[in-house]
Design an enzyme around this catalytic site. Structure first.
Site, short mmCIF file in Angstrom:
data_model
loop_
_atom_site.label_atom_id
_atom_site.label_comp_id
_atom_site.label_asym_id
_atom_site.label_seq_id
_atom_site.Cartn_x
_atom_site.Cartn_y
_atom_site.Cartn_z
N HIS A 119 4.57 -0.26 -28.85
CA HIS A 119 3.74 -1.55 -29.05
C HIS A 119 3.70 -1.91 -30.57
O HIS A 119 3.92 -1.01 -31.29
CB HIS A 119 2.23 -1.11 -28.78
CG HIS A 119 1.74 0.10 -29.44
ND1 HIS A 119 1.14 -0.05 -30.81
CD2 HIS A 119 1.57 1.52 -29.40
CE1 HIS A 119 0.91 1.06 -31.21
NE2 HIS A 119 1.33 1.96 -30.41
N ASP A 120 3.85 -3.27 -30.67
CA ASP A 120 3.61 -3.99 -31.91
C ASP A 120 5.01 -3.93 -32.73
O ASP A 120 4.78 -4.18 -34.03
CB ASP A 120 2.70 -3.45 -32.66
CG ASP A 120 1.27 -3.46 -31.86
OD1 ASP A 120 0.59 -4.78 -31.59
OD2 ASP A 120 0.44 -2.52 -31.53
N GLY A 137 5.14 2.85 -32.63
CA GLY A 137 4.36 1.90 -32.87
C GLY A 137 4.24 1.08 -34.42
O GLY A 137 4.47 1.90 -35.01
#
Length: 255
Positions: A119-120, A137
Site C-alpha cells: 500500500h501507498d 508500504g
C-alpha cells in the site's frame, strides 16, 4: 476480446481493444486503457486505473485491499500508468488514508514474477523490479531504479533515481540517487556507473558523481558536512539530483 469465461463488473470501463483472458475477474470501478492485455486468471479487484499498453500476466492480483491493520475498508485506489509489464503472480495493493490513499506505478516498468508492492508505494518510470522482491508500504522508488530479485525493502524507504539494489538485499534505510548497494543488511559499494553509461550520461557527469560519492561515503564525514562540501562546488544537474536525494532522506542513507 474478452474471453467468455472472464467476469467483468458492469461498472468497469474497458477500452474497446483490451484483451481479457480466460477466468480473469475485473471488479467494480476498474478502468483499463487501450491496448492493454490481461492474461488468464488475473484478478483486478476494484478502484484501479490502468493506462494504455500494459501487459498483466496470469495469477497476478492487482488492486486488492492492503495488508495494513489500520485499513478499515476506505475507498482507496491503485493507479498504474502506461506500457508496464506485470508478470506472473505479482500482488499490488491499493493505498491507505494514512497516506495519500493511492498506490502509484508510473510508465514503462518491468515488474517480474511474484513481486509484492504494498500500500501507498510510489514507483516512477523505467524501473526494473526483479522476481520475488517485496516492497513494503509507503516506499518510494525513483525513475530508472533497479531492485534485485528476492530483495526486501522496509516501509517508508526511498530508493533514488538510477539507484541499484543487488539481489537478496535487505534495505532498511534510503538509497541515494545513482548509488549501488547490496547485502543483508545492505551496504553501499559505488556509483551505478555502468547503468549511467547505458543511459547516455556523459563521462564528465559520471566522474563528478564518483567524486561526490567519495565525499559522502569514503571520507568519514557527517552527512550534513558532506552535503555542505558538495554544495560549495559547482553543481551540475546530475549532482543536484544526488544532493536532493541526500537531503530528502527521512530514514538515513545506507553507507
Amino acid at each position: 476480446m474478452i474471453h467468455p469465461t472472464a467476469i467483468v463488473d458492469p461498472s468497469a470501463v474497458i477500452a474497446a481493444d483490451v484483451e481479457i483472458g480466460p477466468y480473469s475477474i475485473i471488479g467494480p470501478d476498474v478502468e483499463i486503457g487501450a491496448g492493454t492485455w490481461i492474461g488468464p486468471h488475473v484478478v483486478i479487484t476494484k478502484l484501479t486505473s490502468i493506462g494504455k499498453g500494459n501487459k498483466i500476466y496470469q495469477f497476478a492480483s492487482v488492486g486488492e485491499d492492503c495488508q495494513d491493520k489500520k485499513y478499515a475498508g476506505e475507498p482507496t485506489r491503485l493507479v498504474i500508468g502506461d506500457n508496464n509489464e506485470i508478470r506472473e503472480g505479482c500482488s499490488i495493493h491499493r493505498g491507505t488514508i494514512q497516506d495519500e490513499g493511492i498506490t502509484r506505478i508510473g510508465n514503462n516498468n518491468l515488474i517480474m514474477t511474484t513481486v509484492h508492492i504494498a500500500h501507498d508505494v510510489v514507483i516512477g518510470d523505467n524501473t526494473i523490479i526483479a522476481s520475488d522482491a517485496s516492497i513494503a508500504g509507503h516506499v518510494k522508488v525513483g525513475d530508472w531504479a533497479i531492485i534485485g530479485g528476492a530483495s526486501a525493502i522496509h516501509q517508508f524507504c526511498h530508493i533514488g533515481p538510477h539507484a541499484m539494489c543487488g539481489g537478496a538485499s535487505y534495505i532498511s534505510r534510503d538509497i541515494p540517487a545513482y548509488v549501488m548497494v547490496s547485502g543483508n543488511p545492505a551496504e553501499s559499494h559505488s556509483i551505478n556507473a555502468e547503468g549511467l553509461k547505458r543511459r547516455g550520461f556523459s563521462a564528465e557527469a559520471i566522474s563528478e558523481l564518483r567524486q561526490a560519492y567519495k565525499t559522502v561515503f569514503r571520507k568519514g564525514l557527517r552527512l550534513d558536512t558532506a552535503i555542505g562540501v558538495l554544495e560549495a562546488e559547482t553543481i551540475g544537474p546530475e549532482l543536484s539530483v544526488f544532493i536532493k536525494s541526500l537531503k530528502g532522506s527521512g530514514r538515513g542513507i545506507i553507507r
